[in-house]
Design a protein around this motif. Structure first.
Motif, PDB file in Angstrom:
ATOM      1  N   ILE A 255       0.867  -1.182   0.000  1.00 41.40           N
ATOM      2  CA  ILE A 255       0.000   0.000   0.000  1.00 41.40           C
ATOM      3  C   ILE A 255       0.900   1.227   0.000  1.00 41.40           C
ATOM      4  N   THR A 256       0.797   2.040  -1.035  1.00 40.70           N
ATOM      5  CA  THR A 256       1.741   3.141  -1.222  1.00 40.70           C
ATOM      6  C   THR A 256       1.176   4.493  -0.811  1.00 40.70           C
ATOM      7  N   ASP A 257      -0.046   4.525  -0.206  1.00 43.89           N
ATOM      8  CA  ASP A 257      -0.572   5.799   0.281  1.00 43.89           C
ATOM      9  C   ASP A 257       0.423   6.444   1.242  1.00 43.89           C
ATOM     10  N   ARG A 258       0.537   7.761   1.201  1.00 49.33           N
ATOM     11  CA  ARG A 258       1.574   8.436   1.983  1.00 49.33           C
ATOM     12  C   ARG A 258       1.405   8.235   3.480  1.00 49.33           C
ATOM     13  N   GLU A 259       0.164   7.968   3.945  1.00 48.89           N
ATOM     14  CA  GLU A 259      -0.063   7.792   5.382  1.00 48.89           C
ATOM     15  C   GLU A 259       0.608   6.535   5.932  1.00 48.89           C
ATOM     16  N   VAL A 260       0.779   5.518   5.082  1.00 44.56           N
ATOM     17  CA  VAL A 260       1.376   4.257   5.552  1.00 44.56           C
ATOM     18  C   VAL A 260       2.677   3.908   4.849  1.00 44.56           C
ATOM     19  N   ASN A 261       3.008   4.632   3.806  1.00 49.49           N
ATOM     20  CA  ASN A 261       4.197   4.306   3.034  1.00 49.49           C
ATOM     21  C   ASN A 261       5.450   4.421   3.907  1.00 49.49           C
ATOM     22  N   ARG A 262       6.198   3.337   3.990  1.00 43.88           N
ATOM     23  CA  ARG A 262       7.456   3.243   4.744  1.00 43.88           C
ATOM     24  C   ARG A 262       7.274   3.444   6.248  1.00 43.88           C
ATOM     25  N   GLN A 263       6.049   3.307   6.754  1.00 45.25           N
ATOM     26  CA  GLN A 263       5.794   3.453   8.181  1.00 45.25           C
ATOM     27  C   GLN A 263       6.263   2.233   8.972  1.00 45.25           C
ATOM     28  N   ASN A 264       6.464   2.449  10.279  1.00 44.65           N
ATOM     29  CA  ASN A 264       6.703   1.343  11.200  1.00 44.65           C
ATOM     30  C   ASN A 264       5.352   0.887  11.744  1.00 44.65           C
ATOM     31  N   ILE A 265       4.891  -0.272  11.305  1.00 44.82           N
ATOM     32  CA  ILE A 265       3.559  -0.757  11.691  1.00 44.82           C
ATOM     33  C   ILE A 265       3.714  -1.856  12.728  1.00 44.82           C
ATOM     34  N   ARG A 266       3.008  -1.686  13.860  1.00 44.29           N
ATOM     35  CA  ARG A 266       3.166  -2.605  14.978  1.00 44.29           C
ATOM     36  C   ARG A 266       1.950  -3.487  15.235  1.00 44.29           C
ATOM     37  N   ALA A 267       0.766  -3.059  14.791  1.00 48.37           N
ATOM     38  CA  ALA A 267      -0.452  -3.823  15.099  1.00 48.37           C
ATOM     39  C   ALA A 267      -1.523  -3.528  14.061  1.00 48.37           C
ATOM     40  N   ILE A 268      -2.366  -4.535  13.779  1.00 47.77           N
ATOM     41  CA  ILE A 268      -3.465  -4.393  12.821  1.00 47.77           C
ATOM     42  C   ILE A 268      -4.664  -5.164  13.362  1.00 47.77           C
ATOM     43  N   THR A 269      -5.873  -4.595  13.230  1.00 44.92           N
ATOM     44  CA  THR A 269      -7.099  -5.320  13.540  1.00 44.92           C
ATOM     45  C   THR A 269      -8.238  -4.730  12.716  1.00 44.92           C
ATOM     46  N   GLN A 270      -9.430  -5.305  12.846  1.00 48.08           N
ATOM     47  CA  GLN A 270     -10.612  -4.830  12.133  1.00 48.08           C
ATOM     48  C   GLN A 270     -11.764  -4.766  13.116  1.00 48.08           C
ATOM     49  N   ASP A 271     -12.549  -3.665  13.066  1.00 50.81           N
ATOM     50  CA  ASP A 271     -13.675  -3.543  13.984  1.00 50.81           C
ATOM     51  C   ASP A 271     -14.946  -4.113  13.356  1.00 50.81           C
ATOM     52  N   THR A 272     -16.046  -4.061  14.107  1.00 55.12           N
ATOM     53  CA  THR A 272     -17.306  -4.653  13.649  1.00 55.12           C
ATOM     54  C   THR A 272     -17.965  -3.860  12.536  1.00 55.12           C
ATOM     55  N   PHE A 273     -17.480  -2.641  12.270  1.00 53.49           N
ATOM     56  CA  PHE A 273     -18.017  -1.830  11.174  1.00 53.49           C
ATOM     57  C   PHE A 273     -17.235  -2.055   9.881  1.00 53.49           C
ATOM     58  N   GLY A 274     -16.192  -2.860   9.952  1.00 52.18           N
ATOM     59  CA  GLY A 274     -15.402  -3.174   8.769  1.00 52.18           C
ATOM     60  C   GLY A 274     -14.155  -2.339   8.601  1.00 52.18           C
ATOM     61  N   PHE A 275     -13.948  -1.327   9.454  1.00 56.84           N
ATOM     62  CA  PHE A 275     -12.751  -0.498   9.342  1.00 56.84           C
ATOM     63  C   PHE A 275     -11.508  -1.304   9.738  1.00 56.84           C
ATOM     64  N   ILE A 276     -10.428  -1.106   8.993  1.00 57.25           N
ATOM     65  CA  ILE A 276      -9.135  -1.673   9.343  1.00 57.25           C
ATOM     66  C   ILE A 276      -8.373  -0.637  10.159  1.00 57.25           C
ATOM     67  N   TRP A 277      -7.904  -1.023  11.356  1.00 63.24           N
ATOM     68  CA  TRP A 277      -7.145  -0.133  12.234  1.00 63.24           C
ATOM     69  C   TRP A 277      -5.686  -0.564  12.221  1.00 63.24           C
ATOM     70  N   ILE A 278      -4.802   0.415  12.053  1.00 60.78           N
ATOM     71  CA  ILE A 278      -3.374   0.142  11.907  1.00 60.78           C
ATOM     72  C   ILE A 278      -2.626   0.966  12.939  1.00 60.78           C
ATOM     73  N   GLY A 279      -1.934   0.290  13.839  1.00 58.45           N
ATOM     74  CA  GLY A 279      -1.136   0.968  14.848  1.00 58.45           C
ATOM     75  C   GLY A 279       0.288   1.167  14.367  1.00 58.45           C
ATOM     76  N   THR A 280       0.754   2.409  14.364  1.00 59.44           N
ATOM     77  CA  THR A 280       2.101   2.731  13.900  1.00 59.44           C
ATOM     78  C   THR A 280       2.869   3.444  15.014  1.00 59.44           C
ATOM     79  N   SER A 281       4.127   3.716  14.758  1.00 58.06           N
ATOM     80  CA  SER A 281       4.939   4.455  15.721  1.00 58.06           C
ATOM     81  C   SER A 281       4.619   5.941  15.697  1.00 58.06           C
ATOM     82  N   ASN A 282       3.744   6.354  14.769  1.00 57.28           N
ATOM     83  CA  ASN A 282       3.418   7.773  14.636  1.00 57.28           C
ATOM     84  C   ASN A 282       1.918   7.993  14.451  1.00 57.28           C
ATOM     85  N   GLY A 283       1.116   7.238  15.198  1.00 53.69           N
ATOM     86  CA  GLY A 283      -0.318   7.453  15.145  1.00 53.69           C
ATOM     87  C   GLY A 283      -1.104   6.183  14.856  1.00 53.69           C
TER      88      GLY A 283
END
Length: 489
Positions: A35-63
């Protein structure tokens, strides 16, 4: 829900020394899309999950990012907003069985996302002695067997249990029989036997039982652990507890010897930094390392697949340092890396072939397939020519049982040439064979009964070569053979 489950199971047909992989791995058709969107491109990603509404949540070192499939929304700490995240550096994400999204941040305790108010509620332990200079750096969130949350706390020789119903922390001291301190707890796991496994950043693994406000050591499981720097603990469907370590790789706990055992293929120094272990529907382990994503088959003791960066391949990981894995409800596997951002792993659409292979115990016993029968949502019977009945598990995507004619077993199918199936309303499966008559199989008792041509029996079928079976709207059971039609009483 059945269709969703089928999509997921279909996807998961897919969590120095030389690396041996199977010639035709189940995971060969997985496509990796960075995924090359600037919000996640080259980010440090530590955690991922999905809520009951279908949204994907991505935990990074910067938000914390929320992804709706087309765009990202970012949440960070806001100094003047008490309902923002306590810190922008995300440690862990967890969706509980009530659909609540829990977040831990660096030094910020535990937070809950309030979807209706679009804000965060944060919680810190309140009963901590003043001389205890703990920083509430909760690294992992794991559920206990009652639905409350285990929290590991680096910088402390305690663990925390968060009571969801009353929104309160229970601080538990570790009562240890050996000399280890467990002063940097990285992960806590409660297994199916109600044992609490505590992993440390410097003291290996301890196994405890809960007694009041203390965790009492029960097994001195530190022996033979490949490294004392623990990052991941998981209990598999088979009941084995696996540990992922830094500088020691992955190993499983052997109950008989009370020691950790490391399979030879996982002793490769290239994969000695393990950050996460997940299990897929086929009971294979997805092992996140600094050298890529390893898929290991613990039953056959071989490596199914290795995903890693390849500068000549556009469909590859941007970084080998895998840190997060999550399988979303639409069957997409989301993979997060350090400095390489977010990736989608999807299964290449097309037909998947199940066939006879001499060394494959999960394949068909014959490539000539004559008929099918859906026993339930997960089980498919496959009738073959010469190979009897193959029982296929959709979730595991493999043959799990075979009914074949045997001279040594009396309770089995009467012949290996299967022509047709029929399941009636009494949970009985009728099996037509070519040359061995009609079989009746009771799903409840597991017993076979055989009906064949009898020369001196005018009420037997007239031919053992059964072609068709049918129950009509009046409940009549018809049997079509090579030599006539029969009504079965």
């Amino acid at each position: 829900m059945y269709r969703i489950a089928l999509i997921i199971s279909t996807l998961f047909i897919v969590f120095g020394l030389s690396i041996h992989t199977t010639a035709t791995s189940l995971y060969d058709d997985i496509i990796i899309t960075p995924i090359t969107d600037r919000e996640v491109n080259r980010q440090n990603i530590r955690a991922i999950t999905q809520d009951t509404f279908g949204f994907i949540w991505i935990g990074t070192s910067n938000g914390l990012l929320r992804y709706d499939g087309s765009s990202f929304k970012i949440y960070r700490h806001e100094p003047r907003n008490p309902h923002s995240l306590p810190n922008s550096s995300i440690r862990a994400l967890f969706l509980d069985d009530e659909g609540n999204l829990w977040i831990t941040t660096q030094g910020g305790g535990l937070s809950l996302w309030n979807h209706s108010l679009h804000q965060f509620e944060s919680y810190l332990p309140s009963d901590i002695p003043s001389e205890d200079a703990e920083v509430f750096d909760f690294w992992t969130i794991k559920p206990n067997n009652n639905g409350d949350l285990w929290l590991s706390c680096v910088g402390s020789n305690h663990v925390y249990l968060f009571k969801r119903e009353i929104r309160s922390f229970q601080r538990l001291a570790l009562s240890i029989e050996d000399r280890r301190n467990y002063n940097e707890v990285t992960v806590v796991l409660e297994d199916s036997k109600n044992r609490i496994w505590v992993g440390s950043n410097a003291d290996g693994v301890g196994v405890f039982s809960l007694n009041g406000k203390k965790l009492i050591s029960t097994i001195a499981s530190n022996q033979a652990i490949p490294s004392d720097r623990v990052r991941s603990l998981i209990e598999t469907k088979s009941g084995n507890v696996w540990v992922g370590t830094l500088q020691g790789g992955a190993a499983y706990f052997d109950e008989a010897s009370e020691r950790f055992i490391q399979p030879e293929l996982l002793s490769n120094p290239e994969f000695d930094h393990v950050y996460l272990i997940k299990e897929d529907n086929f009971e294979n382990l997805w092992i996140a390392t600094d050298a890529g994503l390893l898929i290991y088959n613990p039953r056959e003791h071989h490596i199914e697949k290795l995903f890693r960066h390849d500068s000549d391949d556009a469909e590859t990981l941007l970084s080998n340092k895998v840190r997060a894995l999550y399988n979303s409800i639409d069957g997409v596997i989301w993979l997060g890396t350090e400095s390489g951002g977010l990736h989608r792993l999807t299964y290449r659409k097309g037909f998947n072939t199940i066939q006879f292979q001499p060394e494959n115990t999960a394949g068909l016993t014959s490539n000539i397939v004559r008929t099918f029968l859906e026993i339930d949502e997960n089980t498919l019977w496959i009738g073959t020519e010469g190979g009897g009945i193959n029982v296929y598990d959709r979730e595991k995507r493999r043959i799990i049982k075979v009914f074949e004619r045997s001279h040594h077993e009396t309770n089995t199918v009467s012949g290996n040439e299967i022509t047709t199936f029929l399941k009636d309303s009494n949970d009985v499966v009728w099996i037509g064979t070519w040359g061995n008559g009609l079989d009746r199989y009771d799903l409840e008792t597991g017993r076979f009964t055989n009906y064949r041509f009898g020369r001196n029996n005018p009420h037997s079928i007239t031919d053992d070569r059964v072609q068709l079976l049918q129950i009509d709207s009046a409940g009549n059971f018809w049997v079509g053979t090579e030599n006539g039609l029969h009504l079965f009483d």
